[in-house]
Design an enzyme around this catalytic site. Sequence first.
Site, PDB file in Angstrom:
ATOM      1  N   SER A 173      40.556  44.896  36.978  1.00 25.73           N
ATOM      2  CA  SER A 173      41.355  45.341  38.124  1.00 25.73           C
ATOM      3  C   SER A 173      42.806  44.872  38.046  1.00 25.73           C
ATOM      4  CB  SER A 173      40.771  44.800  39.428  1.00 25.73           C
ATOM      5  OG  SER A 173      39.388  44.780  39.403  1.00 25.73           O
ATOM      6  N   TRP A 174      42.987  43.602  37.687  1.00 22.97           N
ATOM      7  CA  TRP A 174      44.347  43.046  37.749  1.00 22.97           C
ATOM      8  C   TRP A 174      45.220  43.612  36.626  1.00 22.97           C
ATOM      9  CZ3 TRP A 174      47.577  42.182  41.061  1.00 22.97           C
ATOM     10  CH2 TRP A 174      48.551  41.211  41.054  1.00 22.97           C
ATOM     11  N   LYS A 192      43.798  33.564  36.859  1.00 24.03           N
ATOM     12  CA  LYS A 192      43.646  32.458  37.807  1.00 24.03           C
ATOM     13  C   LYS A 192      42.340  31.731  37.499  1.00 24.03           C
ATOM     14  CE  LYS A 192      46.474  34.696  41.337  1.00 24.03           C
ATOM     15  NZ  LYS A 192      46.483  35.425  42.614  1.00 24.03           N
ATOM     16  N   LYS A 196      42.076  27.664  44.593  1.00 24.00           N
ATOM     17  CA  LYS A 196      41.840  28.504  45.783  1.00 24.00           C
ATOM     18  C   LYS A 196      40.608  29.388  45.569  1.00 24.00           C
ATOM     19  CE  LYS A 196      43.347  32.550  44.085  1.00 24.00           C
ATOM     20  NZ  LYS A 196      42.559  33.789  43.998  1.00 24.00           N
ATOM     21  N   ASP A 211      48.010  32.458  48.799  1.00 24.37           N
ATOM     22  CA  ASP A 211      46.929  32.915  47.921  1.00 24.37           C
ATOM     23  C   ASP A 211      45.582  32.348  48.366  1.00 24.37           C
ATOM     24  OD1 ASP A 211      45.905  34.396  45.923  1.00 24.37           O
ATOM     25  OD2 ASP A 211      46.591  33.129  44.277  1.00 24.37           O
TER      26      ASP A 211
END
Length: 335
Positions: free
Chosen positions: A17-18, A113, A198, A251
Site C-alpha cells: 500500500s505505502w 516503520k 507507535k 503518527d
Amino acid sequence: MSLAFPLEKIAMIGGGSWATALAKILSENGARVGWWLRHKEDVQHLQRTRHNPRYLSSVQFDLTRVFPSTDVEDVVKEADWVVLAVPAAFVKETLDKLDRDALKNKRVISAIKGMIPGRNELVTDYVSERFRLSREKMGCVAGPCHAEEVALEKQSYLTIGSPDLALAEDFSQLLRNRYVKAHAAADLDGIEYCAVMKNIIALTCGVAHGLGYGDNFQAVMVANAVQEIRRFLYALNPQPRDLSASAYLGDLLVTAYSQFSRNRTFGNMVGRGYSVKSAQMEMNMVAEGYYAVKSIFEVNKDLRVNMPITSAAYHILYEKVAPAVEIELLKEKFR
Ligand SMILES: NC(=O)C1=CN([C@@H]2O[C@H](COP(=O)(O)OP(=O)(O)OC[C@H]3O[C@@H](n4cnc5c(N)ncnc54)[C@H](O)[C@@H]3O)[C@@H](O)[C@H]2O)C=CC1
Ligand SMILES: O=C(CO)COP(=O)(O)O
C-alpha cells in the site's frame, strides 16, 4: 498538467500500500519512478491495466513516468533516489540481490516503520552498514499518513527526517502537492524509533478494543504511551525533540485510532481471541508492530527503561499470556 520534477529518477522498492501511494505522489509530480514489485504477474497487470492489482487498486498510473519491474538491480541502477517501502522483515532478502556498491552516489529514503528482525536495527542503520553509506545520504518518511487516504487524495502531512536537512528538504519538495504537505526535520533516529514504537502502541490499543475496553481507556493508554516513548528515546538518544509534533504524536494518534491501521486491526483480532497466526493469515497486510515489539523489547534489555505497554504486548504476542490478563495488569499501572 505541468511536471514539477521531470528529471528526478526514483527507485520505489515495494509493492504494498505505502509503495503504491508514494509512487502515485512522486509520479504525479513528474518524477520518473522505476518500481520494483515482487510478483511478475503484478508487474504485468500494472503494465496492462495501469493499476496495482493487490493494493490501492483504484489508483491509475501514467506509464510514461512509472516503470514497473521485478529486477531490483535494474530499478536501482537507473535511480538518483532509492525509496525503501517493503515491510522491515523483508528488507534483507529484497536488498540481498544488490552488491555492496549498488547504492553508491544515491540518496536513500526509508519509508519503512519497522526494525530489521533478529538484528534489532533501524532500517537506516542496517542499510548504512550493509552498503557503506553515510547516514548523511539517508532519510526517512514519517508522519500520520495512511496510504488509503493518499489514494483518496485526503489532506496529509509528511515529515522527512535526515541528519542532512538539505536532503530532507529536497525529498520534501518531491512530495508536496495539492493534498500533501511535507517538511524537513533533523532527528532521523528519534523519528524512526517513534514510528516503530507507535505501531506497538496501536497494536495494544487494538487488543484492548478487542477485549471490549472503550475510548476512555484507550485515551489513557495513548497518554501513557507518550511517556513510554519519551523515556525510551531519552535513554537511547537524549537530544531535545518536541514529541507533540506530527511526526511523533500525530503518527501515534492516527495509528491508534484509524480504521485503516494494520496494527490496530491486528491487535483487535488478537484481543477478540484470534491466535497470532490466524490474525496474520486473515490480513493481506503486514502489522509491523508484531515484529517491532520483539526488537524493542530486546533493545530494552540493556536500557532497562520502564515500558509497561511494550512489555504487555511482548507477553501477549510472544509468551502466549492471555490478553485479558496483561491489559488487567496495565490498568493498575496507568495514571
Ligand atoms: N500502509 C500505510 O499506510 C503505511 C505504511 N508504512 C510502512 O510501509 C512499510 C510497508 O508496508 P505496507 O505498504 O503498508 O504493506 P502492506 O501491508 O500494504 O503490504 C504487505 C507488503 O508486504 C510484501 N511482502 C509480503 N511478503 C513478502 C516477502 N516475502 N518479500 C517481500 N515483500 C513481501 C507484500 O508484497 C506487500 O508489499 C511498512 O514498514 C509500513 O509500516 C508507512 C506509512 C504508511
Ligand atoms: O504508519 C501508518 C500511518 O501513518 C500506517 O500504520 P499501520 O501500518 O498500522 O496501518
